[in-house]
Design an enzyme around this catalytic site. Sequence first.
Site, PDB file in Angstrom:
ATOM      1  N   LYS A  65       0.864  -1.191   0.000  1.00 30.37           N
ATOM      2  CA  LYS A  65       0.000   0.000   0.000  1.00 30.37           C
ATOM      3  C   LYS A  65       0.893   1.231   0.000  1.00 30.37           C
ATOM      4  CE  LYS A  65      -1.797   2.944   2.735  1.00 30.37           C
ATOM      5  NZ  LYS A  65      -1.774   4.143   1.873  1.00 30.37           N
ATOM      6  N   THR A  79       5.560   7.836  13.981  1.00 25.88           N
ATOM      7  CA  THR A  79       5.514   7.030  15.201  1.00 25.88           C
ATOM      8  C   THR A  79       4.070   6.860  15.668  1.00 25.88           C
ATOM      9  OG1 THR A  79       7.756   7.665  15.800  1.00 25.88           O
ATOM     10  CG2 THR A  79       6.344   6.935  17.601  1.00 25.88           C
ATOM     11  N   GLU A 134       9.492   1.130  10.953  1.00 25.39           N
ATOM     12  CA  GLU A 134      10.571   2.091  10.710  1.00 25.39           C
ATOM     13  C   GLU A 134       9.915   3.459  10.837  1.00 25.39           C
ATOM     14  OE1 GLU A 134      12.629   4.649   9.280  1.00 25.39           O
ATOM     15  OE2 GLU A 134      12.736   3.709   7.280  1.00 25.39           O
ATOM     16  N   CYS A 161      13.669  10.484   7.429  1.00 23.21           N
ATOM     17  CA  CYS A 161      13.661  10.129   8.851  1.00 23.21           C
ATOM     18  C   CYS A 161      15.070  10.115   9.429  1.00 23.21           C
ATOM     19  CB  CYS A 161      12.950   8.812   9.077  1.00 23.21           C
ATOM     20  SG  CYS A 161      13.722   7.473   8.225  1.00 23.21           S
ATOM     21  N   GLU A 163       9.933  15.667  15.429  1.00 21.07           N
ATOM     22  CA  GLU A 163      10.277  15.532  14.016  1.00 21.07           C
ATOM     23  C   GLU A 163       9.444  16.531  13.212  1.00 21.07           C
ATOM     24  OE1 GLU A 163      11.219  11.870  11.181  1.00 21.07           O
ATOM     25  OE2 GLU A 163       9.140  11.878  11.801  1.00 21.07           O
TER      26      GLU A 163
HETATM   27  N1  LIG Z   1       9.822   7.331   9.026  1.00 20.75           N
HETATM   28  C1  LIG Z   1       9.590   7.941   7.882  1.00 20.75           C
HETATM   29  O1  LIG Z   1      10.299   7.740   6.919  1.00 20.75           O
HETATM   30  C2  LIG Z   1       8.372   8.801   7.754  1.00 20.75           C
HETATM   31  C3  LIG Z   1       7.921   9.613   8.768  1.00 20.75           C
HETATM   32  N2  LIG Z   1       6.805  10.377   8.589  1.00 20.75           N
HETATM   33  C4  LIG Z   1       6.392  11.287   9.682  1.00 20.75           C
HETATM   34  O2  LIG Z   1       4.984  11.307   9.796  1.00 20.75           O
HETATM   35  C5  LIG Z   1       4.469  12.623   9.616  1.00 20.75           C
HETATM   36  C6  LIG Z   1       3.095  12.580   9.000  1.00 20.75           C
HETATM   37  O3  LIG Z   1       3.136  11.969   7.719  1.00 20.75           O
HETATM   38  P1  LIG Z   1       1.968  10.966   7.270  1.00 20.75           P
HETATM   39  O4  LIG Z   1       1.966  10.820   5.809  1.00 20.75           O
HETATM   40  O5  LIG Z   1       0.701  11.393   7.904  1.00 20.75           O
HETATM   41  O6  LIG Z   1       2.485   9.600   7.909  1.00 20.75           O
HETATM   42  P2  LIG Z   1       1.707   8.261   8.223  1.00 20.75           P
HETATM   43  O7  LIG Z   1       2.541   7.503   9.171  1.00 20.75           O
HETATM   44  O8  LIG Z   1       0.312   8.509   8.645  1.00 20.75           O
HETATM   45  O9  LIG Z   1       1.662   7.525   6.780  1.00 20.75           O
HETATM   46  C7  LIG Z   1       2.563   6.555   6.324  1.00 20.75           C
HETATM   47  C8  LIG Z   1       1.820   5.454   5.583  1.00 20.75           C
HETATM   48  O10 LIG Z   1       0.893   4.827   6.475  1.00 20.75           O
HETATM   49  C9  LIG Z   1      -0.434   4.883   5.938  1.00 20.75           C
HETATM   50  N3  LIG Z   1      -1.396   4.956   7.034  1.00 20.75           N
HETATM   51  C10 LIG Z   1      -1.868   6.062   7.664  1.00 20.75           C
HETATM   52  N4  LIG Z   1      -2.735   5.708   8.637  1.00 20.75           N
HETATM   53  C11 LIG Z   1      -2.811   4.353   8.618  1.00 20.75           C
HETATM   54  C12 LIG Z   1      -3.547   3.391   9.368  1.00 20.75           C
HETATM   55  N5  LIG Z   1      -4.366   3.755  10.361  1.00 20.75           N
HETATM   56  N6  LIG Z   1      -3.403   2.080   9.081  1.00 20.75           N
HETATM   57  C13 LIG Z   1      -2.568   1.690   8.097  1.00 20.75           C
HETATM   58  N7  LIG Z   1      -1.845   2.555   7.330  1.00 20.75           N
HETATM   59  C14 LIG Z   1      -1.959   3.870   7.604  1.00 20.75           C
HETATM   60  C15 LIG Z   1      -0.388   6.110   5.060  1.00 20.75           C
HETATM   61  O11 LIG Z   1      -1.451   6.146   4.150  1.00 20.75           O
HETATM   62  P3  LIG Z   1      -1.975   7.595   3.629  1.00 20.75           P
HETATM   63  O12 LIG Z   1      -0.935   8.074   2.700  1.00 20.75           O
HETATM   64  O13 LIG Z   1      -3.245   7.293   2.970  1.00 20.75           O
HETATM   65  O14 LIG Z   1      -2.128   8.467   4.833  1.00 20.75           O
HETATM   66  C16 LIG Z   1       0.974   5.948   4.408  1.00 20.75           C
HETATM   67  O15 LIG Z   1       0.928   4.947   3.414  1.00 20.75           O
HETATM   68  C17 LIG Z   1       5.546  13.322   8.779  1.00 20.75           C
HETATM   69  O16 LIG Z   1       5.501  14.695   8.902  1.00 20.75           O
HETATM   70  C18 LIG Z   1       6.802  12.724   9.392  1.00 20.75           C
HETATM   71  O17 LIG Z   1       7.121  13.362  10.579  1.00 20.75           O
HETATM   72  C19 LIG Z   1       6.093  10.331   7.427  1.00 20.75           C
HETATM   73  C20 LIG Z   1       6.485   9.545   6.380  1.00 20.75           C
HETATM   74  C21 LIG Z   1       7.693   8.738   6.473  1.00 20.75           C
HETATM   75  O1  LIG Z   2      12.986   6.399   5.798  1.00 15.57           O
HETATM   76  C1  LIG Z   2      13.737   7.352   5.580  1.00 15.57           C
HETATM   77  O2  LIG Z   2      13.357   8.506   5.454  1.00 15.57           O
HETATM   78  C2  LIG Z   2      15.222   7.078   5.467  1.00 15.57           C
HETATM   79  O3  LIG Z   2      15.500   5.759   5.727  1.00 15.57           O
HETATM   80  C3  LIG Z   2      15.726   7.448   4.096  1.00 15.57           C
HETATM   81  O4  LIG Z   2      15.223   6.601   3.083  1.00 15.57           O
HETATM   82  C4  LIG Z   2      16.147   6.591   1.984  1.00 15.57           C
HETATM   83  C5  LIG Z   2      17.319   7.414   2.433  1.00 15.57           C
HETATM   84  O5  LIG Z   2      18.573   6.973   2.007  1.00 15.57           O
HETATM   85  C6  LIG Z   2      17.196   7.407   3.913  1.00 15.57           C
HETATM   86  O6  LIG Z   2      17.893   8.432   4.499  1.00 15.57           O
END
Ligand SMILES: NC(=O)C1=CN([C@@H]2O[C@H](COP(=O)(O)OP(=O)(O)OC[C@H]3O[C@@H](n4cnc5c(N)ncnc54)[C@H](OP(=O)(O)O)[C@@H]3O)[C@@H](O)[C@H]2O)C=CC1
Ligand SMILES: O=C(O)[C@@H](O)[C@@H]1OC[C@H](O)[C@H]1O
Length: 464
Positions: A155, A210, A230, A264, A356
């Site tokens: 997804k 998170t 992650e 991240c 973050e």
């Molecule tokens: N660790 C990382 O690499 C990331 C961290 N983030 C952090 O999260 C913040 C918000 O971003 P956001 O896009 O809202 O992140 P989310 O964690 O909500 O989204 C990540 C993925 O999870 C899906 N998702 C959301 N809610 C659910 C649920 N209840 N059950 C299953 N899947 C779900 C999302 O779908 P959909 O797109 O439809 O919401 C998307 O595919 C960012 O500003 C950042 O701080 C965000 C992305 C990556």
């Molecule tokens: O999830 C992330 O944002 C990081 O793991 C990021 O993904 C690809 C990049 O090389 C990383 O820094």
Amino acid sequence: MLHELNILNPATEEVVATVPTTSPEQVDAAVRRAAAAQETWAAVAPGDRARILRRFADVVDANISALAELELREAGHPLGNAQWEAGNVRDLLHYAAGGVERLTGTQIPVAGGLNITVQEPLGVVAVIAPWNFPMPIAAWGTAPALAAGNAVLLKPAETTPLTALRLAELALEAGLPEGLFQVLPGEGPVTGTALVDHPGVAKVVFTGSTATGRQIAARCAAQTKRLTLELGGKSPNIVFADADIEAAAAAAPGSFLDNTGQDCCARSRILVQRTVYDRFMELLEPAVKAFTVGDPADPATQMGPLISAAQRERVRSYVPEDAPAAIRGEAPAGKGFWYPATVLEGRPDDRTAVEEIFGPVAVVIPFDDEADAVRIANATDYGLSGSLWTRDVGRALRVSRAVAAGNLSVNSHSSVRYWTPFGGFKQSGLGRELGPDALTAFTETKNIFISTEISTQNSTEESK
Ligand SMILES: NC(=O)C1=CN([C@@H]2O[C@H](COP(=O)(O)OP(=O)(O)OC[C@H]3O[C@@H](n4cnc5c(N)ncnc54)[C@H](OP(=O)(O)O)[C@@H]3O)[C@@H](O)[C@H]2O)C=CC1
Ligand SMILES: O=C(O)[C@@H](O)[C@@H]1OC[C@H](O)[C@H]1O
């Protein structure tokens, strides 16, 4: 409610595609198709499975430019970055293919027979990917899961489904069985939840916030479902006075501005030893201002827009564009979700220093000595990555061991290589991706004892 997703180019706000979402009923049908395909796939001889995955890698390689172009349009990533991302998918497929024949078990000496331990595929795996690195992060779950004999339902994030959909087409072109790798676009709370809750899904791999990770973990716990998380980060970049300060200042902008800070692993907290603080700030300012912002299609561009209006609002909620800042870069005016590079001077417990932001914002904080640096570095709930700059090898090792994070780099900002383990301490995640154990994370361990004689005893051990 189900509807079509409008996919916007974040640099222009133009609609580049519309994509139908996946209903819970369609998720159920996809899980059934995947389960049937997985049975066939798990029975394919390892050498043949590896060959098909290598072919998938070759087909991706032949499509690098087209995939990068798609990433540029749906995520606003500069062309060079997008090409790296597509190449990362190819490389990971090759690496995972190489692991198929090396997914060995063990034989442990026991009395009265042969005791073997084997790794078996889990079944159907759900990969829930974010929008910040749509291609690599989708592949980090998908490639090793397929290599270990599983089916994958991916997804993608609702803002970035296009490269994922194209990868599924390329998988079929490469000869992966129908149904083995399916992409299910849709919204997290609908499509994502249906996948997480489906009893036919054996494992969930989630990358994202998170907060969402915690919700998914709770749902998985209800079914004792396997899970890799992650999650977010607030990684420190620690600059000691004995470091090459010029090099540290020159490297710092890329470490929090790459991918417009939507990373991240972004080193968004810069900790600088007080005795070199002023010199570092003097060097940092021109380096940040020289970071080229603009049209992602221009090969000279280093930083594009944020992913969406919502993400820009989130960044603004931490730092409005007119708030006082120590350093502020330029951002294009007009259409597009632009936000300028921003450097704040702050304290360890500022909200901007512990949460973050996921935008091109860093906070610089002075420290006095090594103990102070480690204390500040560890003063967040996150623990994903971090860097330290020093010429003292003893300090490099001491501080690397003392910082509670999964991936540290010394005199460098690299975090992620597909052949080394990656993942977070504390609230940054659960489990590890990539590296030599990547395939094992998609298996169950089974132990089998074969007695050399028909035994009427319950135990063949020497003593109890
Ligand atoms: N660790 C990382 O690499 C990331 C961290 N983030 C952090 O999260 C913040 C918000 O971003 P956001 O896009 O809202 O992140 P989310 O964690 O909500 O989204 C990540 C993925 O999870 C899906 N998702 C959301 N809610 C659910 C649920 N209840 N059950 C299953 N899947 C779900 C999302 O779908 P959909 O797109 O439809 O919401 C998307 O595919 C960012 O500003 C950042 O701080 C965000 C992305 C990556
Ligand atoms: O999830 C992330 O944002 C990081 O793991 C990021 O993904 C690809 C990049 O090389 C990383 O820094």
